[in-house]
Scaffold this motif. Structure first.
Motif, mmCIF file in Angstrom:
data_model
loop_
_atom_site.group_PDB
_atom_site.id
_atom_site.type_symbol
_atom_site.label_atom_id
_atom_site.label_comp_id
_atom_site.label_asym_id
_atom_site.label_seq_id
_atom_site.Cartn_x
_atom_site.Cartn_y
_atom_site.Cartn_z
ATOM 1 N N LYS A 207 38.789 46.327 45.822
ATOM 2 C CA LYS A 207 38.710 44.937 45.409
ATOM 3 C C LYS A 207 39.094 44.800 43.936
ATOM 4 O O LYS A 207 39.749 43.835 43.536
ATOM 5 N N GLU A 208 38.690 45.800 43.149
ATOM 6 C CA GLU A 208 38.993 45.764 41.714
ATOM 7 C C GLU A 208 40.492 45.842 41.439
ATOM 8 O O GLU A 208 40.991 45.215 40.498
ATOM 9 N N SER A 209 41.217 46.603 42.253
ATOM 10 C CA SER A 209 42.671 46.670 42.049
ATOM 11 C C SER A 209 43.335 45.351 42.441
ATOM 12 O O SER A 209 44.340 44.955 41.851
ATOM 13 N N ASP A 210 42.766 44.648 43.419
ATOM 14 C CA ASP A 210 43.251 43.298 43.740
ATOM 15 C C ASP A 210 42.984 42.329 42.587
ATOM 16 O O ASP A 210 43.827 41.480 42.256
ATOM 17 N N VAL A 211 41.801 42.433 41.976
ATOM 18 C CA VAL A 211 41.459 41.559 40.845
ATOM 19 C C VAL A 211 42.433 41.796 39.695
ATOM 20 O O VAL A 211 42.857 40.853 39.022
ATOM 21 N N TYR A 212 42.802 43.049 39.473
ATOM 22 C CA TYR A 212 43.803 43.359 38.442
ATOM 23 C C TYR A 212 45.099 42.598 38.729
ATOM 24 O O TYR A 212 45.669 41.955 37.836
ATOM 25 N N SER A 213 45.565 42.660 39.973
ATOM 26 C CA SER A 213 46.810 41.967 40.336
ATOM 27 C C SER A 213 46.669 40.461 40.129
ATOM 28 O O SER A 213 47.607 39.801 39.652
ATOM 29 N N PHE A 214 45.502 39.910 40.491
ATOM 30 C CA PHE A 214 45.246 38.491 40.233
ATOM 31 C C PHE A 214 45.364 38.191 38.743
ATOM 32 O O PHE A 214 45.952 37.178 38.338
ATOM 33 N N VAL A 276 40.489 35.020 31.090
ATOM 34 C CA VAL A 276 40.145 35.518 32.427
ATOM 35 C C VAL A 276 41.213 36.496 32.908
ATOM 36 O O VAL A 276 40.911 37.519 33.532
ATOM 37 N N GLY A 277 42.480 36.191 32.615
ATOM 38 C CA GLY A 277 43.554 37.112 32.983
ATOM 39 C C GLY A 277 43.384 38.466 32.319
ATOM 40 O O GLY A 277 43.490 39.514 32.969
ATOM 41 N N LEU A 278 43.076 38.466 31.017
ATOM 42 C CA LEU A 278 42.863 39.726 30.296
ATOM 43 C C LEU A 278 41.634 40.467 30.814
ATOM 44 O O LEU A 278 41.655 41.695 30.959
ATOM 45 N N TRP A 279 40.577 39.742 31.080
ATOM 46 C CA TRP A 279 39.350 40.341 31.617
ATOM 47 C C TRP A 279 39.643 41.023 32.953
ATOM 48 O O TRP A 279 39.183 42.128 33.237
ATOM 49 N N SER A 280 40.441 40.355 33.771
ATOM 50 C CA SER A 280 40.745 40.871 35.111
ATOM 51 C C SER A 280 41.617 42.125 35.074
ATOM 52 O O SER A 280 41.602 42.911 36.030
ATOM 53 N N ILE A 281 42.375 42.298 33.992
ATOM 54 C CA ILE A 281 43.225 43.492 33.892
ATOM 55 C C ILE A 281 42.616 44.546 32.971
ATOM 56 O O ILE A 281 43.308 45.478 32.545
ATOM 57 N N HIS A 282 41.334 44.416 32.680
ATOM 58 C CA HIS A 282 40.667 45.410 31.827
ATOM 59 C C HIS A 282 40.822 46.790 32.463
ATOM 60 O O HIS A 282 40.600 46.962 33.669
ATOM 61 N N GLN A 293 33.073 36.078 39.979
ATOM 62 C CA GLN A 293 32.863 35.809 38.554
ATOM 63 C C GLN A 293 34.069 35.085 37.955
ATOM 64 O O GLN A 293 33.913 34.190 37.115
ATOM 65 N N VAL A 294 35.262 35.471 38.379
ATOM 66 C CA VAL A 294 36.478 34.806 37.917
ATOM 67 C C VAL A 294 36.418 33.311 38.214
ATOM 68 O O VAL A 294 36.698 32.470 37.341
ATOM 69 N N ILE A 295 36.045 32.959 39.431
ATOM 70 C CA ILE A 295 35.990 31.552 39.839
ATOM 71 C C ILE A 295 34.949 30.796 39.036
ATOM 72 O O ILE A 295 35.172 29.644 38.614
ATOM 73 N N GLN A 296 33.808 31.420 38.790
ATOM 74 C CA GLN A 296 32.762 30.765 38.006
ATOM 75 C C GLN A 296 33.249 30.432 36.602
ATOM 76 O O GLN A 296 33.006 29.328 36.094
ATOM 77 N N VAL A 297 33.958 31.360 35.973
ATOM 78 C CA VAL A 297 34.454 31.116 34.616
ATOM 79 C C VAL A 297 35.575 30.077 34.625
ATOM 80 O O VAL A 297 35.609 29.179 33.782
ATOM 81 N N LEU A 298 36.494 30.168 35.590
ATOM 82 C CA LEU A 298 37.594 29.193 35.659
ATOM 83 C C LEU A 298 37.081 27.781 35.903
ATOM 84 O O LEU A 298 37.709 26.802 35.485
ATOM 85 N N ASN A 299 35.936 27.670 36.576
ATOM 86 C CA ASN A 299 35.320 26.359 36.819
ATOM 87 C C ASN A 299 34.340 25.964 35.717
ATOM 88 O O ASN A 299 33.620 24.967 35.842
ATOM 89 N N PHE A 300 34.308 26.755 34.633
ATOM 90 C CA PHE A 300 33.429 26.513 33.488
ATOM 91 C C PHE A 300 31.951 26.483 33.870
ATOM 92 O O PHE A 300 31.152 25.751 33.290
ATOM 93 N N LYS A 301 31.592 27.297 34.864
ATOM 94 C CA LYS A 301 30.191 27.442 35.261
ATOM 95 C C LYS A 301 29.573 28.717 34.681
ATOM 96 O O LYS A 301 28.412 29.022 34.939
#
Length: 338
Positions: A207-214, A276-282, A293-301
């Protein structure tokens, strides 16, 4: 799975239907070149039209004699026929007849995301598009009965319908896992520029490698640049990811963004998407967020993460002998949007 067995299973269900080659040949006008939407690797995609249904479709035709194409065809039919989500391209049918292998999908009038990012960039709801893509990944990772690792998330596989709603497609490289199972060792497959470094090093998709691609796609949206682009900076030439991370460290993120976005994004949305993009490619998978977590941040929650000013260096344990001989199957994007 044998093709005959797969046919029997699918035909007993209520999902995609089986088409004859004759039907698809007629719908695409003998797979004429003026109906071709794109081509890459071992497949071509054509626009088809069924007069009796008043329905436009996209027909993916696998190259004859391609073993990898046939393998991905079987995977795509098995997986996609079971998935149902508003942000996934719907499989309408399949065909293996006369030695041909074909897939029939709903037609996406606005083509692929990359054609809008890197062509003439029109005003689009880029933040909504990013959240729609994240929602499709959340469904695959956490909301279906099994965990689906896509393994080929990229802007050319993100399709846009008539209302510019996101539909993630191309499931030929997917892996199914039980939710409690960790990363699985596989043949490395995907597209250069979108592959997580730990996946390349260890052969373990997750799942983490998919998040990187996202995350790479999120940066492409914000920057209007291709993942493999080489950038010039005061320190010389560097890859896109290192280049934008350096801008973040210097507090100059807005200088990196696509100037055409300024009319369609507010600054808060742009900053959020880029971080969020940088976080996802950490490089550290333990710091990388889940797609939820990505969705929560993108929605400012949820608040933005604090990232280091310089991109961390990835370090991995030496893979066991089983992984050291992992092969590599790298795909290229379709030349045109489908």
């Amino acid at each position: 799975m044998h093709l005959r067995s797969m046919n029997d299973d699918l035909e007993r269900g209520t999902g995609p239907r089986r088409f004859t080659y004759k039907e698809l040949d007629f719908a695409t006008r003998n797979f004429s070149s003026d109906r071709k939407l794109g081509q890459g690797g071992f497949r071509a995609v054509y626009k088809g039209y069924f007069f009796d249904l008043d329905l436009s479709v996209a027909v993916k035709k696998i190259s004859r004699g391609s073993r990898q194409g046939k393998k991905e065809y079987v995977t795509e039919v098995k997986v996609t026929s079971q998935l149902r989500h508003r942000n996934l391209v719907m499989l309408l049918g399949w065909c293996h007849d006369k030695g041909e292998f074909l897939l029939v999908y709903e037609f996406m009038p606005n083509g692929s995301l990359d054609s809008h990012l890197f062509g003439k960039r029109a005003p689009l709801p880029w933040s909504v598009i990013a959240i729609g893509l994240a929602s499709s990944v959340l469904y695959l990772h956490e909301e279906w009965e099994r965990c689906v690792v896509h393994r080929d998330i990229k802007s050319s596989n993100v399709m846009l319908d008539s209302s510019f709603n996101v539909k993630l497609g191309d499931f030929g490289l997917t892996k199914l896992m039980d939710h409690e199972i960790g990363p699985q060792t596989t043949v490395v497959a995907g597209t250069l520029g979108y592959l997580a470094p730990e996946y390349i090093s260890t052969g373990k998709s997750s799942k983490e490698s998919d998040v990187y691609s996202f995350g790479v796609v999120a940066l492409e949206i914000a920057l209007g640049r291709k993942a493999v682009e080489v950038m010039s900076d005061k320190d010389g030439e560097k890859g896109l990811i290192e280049w934008v991370w350096d801008h973040y460290g210097r507090g100059e993120l807005f200088e990196a963004m696509d100037g055409n976005l300024q009319k369609n994004f507010d600054e808060k949305q742009v900053e959020c998407l880029m971080i969020v993009g940088l976080w996802s490619i950490h490089p550290d998978v333990n710091i990388r967020p889940s797609i939820k977590q990505v969705i929560q941040v993108l929605n400012f929650k949820a608040g933005l993460p604090n990232l280091p000013p310089k991109r961390p260096v990835a370090t991995y344990h030496t893979p066991p002998p089983l992984v050291s001989s992992v092969g590599v199957s790298i795909t290229t994007s379709l030349q045109d949007g489908r």
